[in-house]
Design a protein around this motif. Structure first.
Motif: not given
Length: 285
Positions: A100-110, A180-194
């Motif tokens: 599983f790659d995390g699910g985000y569309v990299e470079g996507q604008q809000l 900062d604590r767990d890295g992007v890959e881990a954080a993306d599994r339990y916390s949403a990006r802004p």
């Protein structure tokens, strides 16, 4: 003869006085030793109790109850917004049998406007919200939650929504802290990006049981009697378990037994009966 007798009497009185003084001194010394012993032989503690210590003058001044309040405030912070435990390594695979790659569309604008599918507001890793989208907590969702919590009390479960609406700016702080604590890959599994957080919709409710804070924002909540009651009854009030177990490749997030989303009773009942996710119901997997 009389003088000699007077001297003997005076001497006896002095002797008795000295003995009495010695007895009082010995008694005081024994009492002090016993007192120190009751304080675990801590002389400083004993002096403080006697009001003879100057340690208080060396401490910085604090307002009465300030230390207790600081501890209370820290304990009352929602666990999910303090320091969630990093997720364990996942073995789940996508349909193409690749990690599983995390699910985000990299470079996507809000976007400039939020996305509605079948008249349902959607916020996930492929459908973000505008940065300026700030509806606050949904009054309809809050009323539904209060109705549900009232019924839960009849079964002796005191439910509380410990985290609901979060602004875009607040999500920035949370997400960056986790990265900062767990890295992007881990954080993306339990916390949403802004901009991608469902909490920004005002329709997401993190639910726990009062006086059982150790299960807040934890998968263990699903194993409690209150968590089981909620899972079996939330749909009757318009809520769905947003991130079910074994659905990470669809929802983009690890299982969250505490995260419920308000969608209204008719839709919640359909999703519950079919045992599917919101993405599957909307056809946007």
């Amino acid at each position: 003869m009389k003088r000699s007798q007077d001297r003997r009497r005076t001497s006896k009185k002095r002797s008795k006085g000295l003995k009495a003084t010695l007895l009082i001194a010995v008694a005081a010394l024994v009492g002090l030793i016993i007192w120190i012993g009751t304080n675990d032989w801590n002389v400083e503690k004993t002096l403080e109790q006697a009001g003879l210590s100057n340690t208080d003058s060396e401490k910085p001044e604090t307002s009465p109850g300030s230390e207790d309040k600081e501890e209370e405030d820290e304990q009352n912070l929602p666990p999910a917004e303090v320091e969630p435990a990093p997720p364990e390594e996942s073995t789940e695979k996508g349909e193409d049998d690749t990690p599983f790659d995390g699910g985000y569309v990299e470079g996507q604008q809000l976007p400039s406007e939020p996305t509605y599918v079948k008249d349902i507001l959607i916020a996930n890793k492929k459908y973000p919200l505008p940065e300026t989208f700030a509806p606050g907590e949904s009054k309809e969702a809050r009323a539904a939650f209060e109705e549900m919590a009232a019924e839960a009390k009849l079964s002796s479960f005191n439910l509380t929504a410990f985290s609901t609406y979060r602004s875009y700016d607040y999500q920035v702080t949370l997400y960056n802290r986790y990265v900062d604590r767990d890295g992007v890959e881990a954080a993306d599994r339990y916390s949403a990006r802004p901009g991608y957080s469902e909490h920004q919709t005002g329709l997401a409710f993190d639910i726990g049981e009062v006086n059982h804070e150790k299960h807040w924002a934890s998968s263990s909540f699903g194993t409690t009697e209150a968590g089981k009651w909620l899972l079996a009854n939330a749909h009757r009030y318009g809520f769905i378990l947003r991130y079910p177990n074994h659905k990470e490749e669809i929802t983009g997030y690890m299982h969250e037994a505490w995260h419920y989303r308000y969608v209204g009773k008719p839709i919640a009942e359909q999703i519950f009966k079919k045992n599917i996710t919101l993405e599957e119901y909307l056809g946007i997997e």
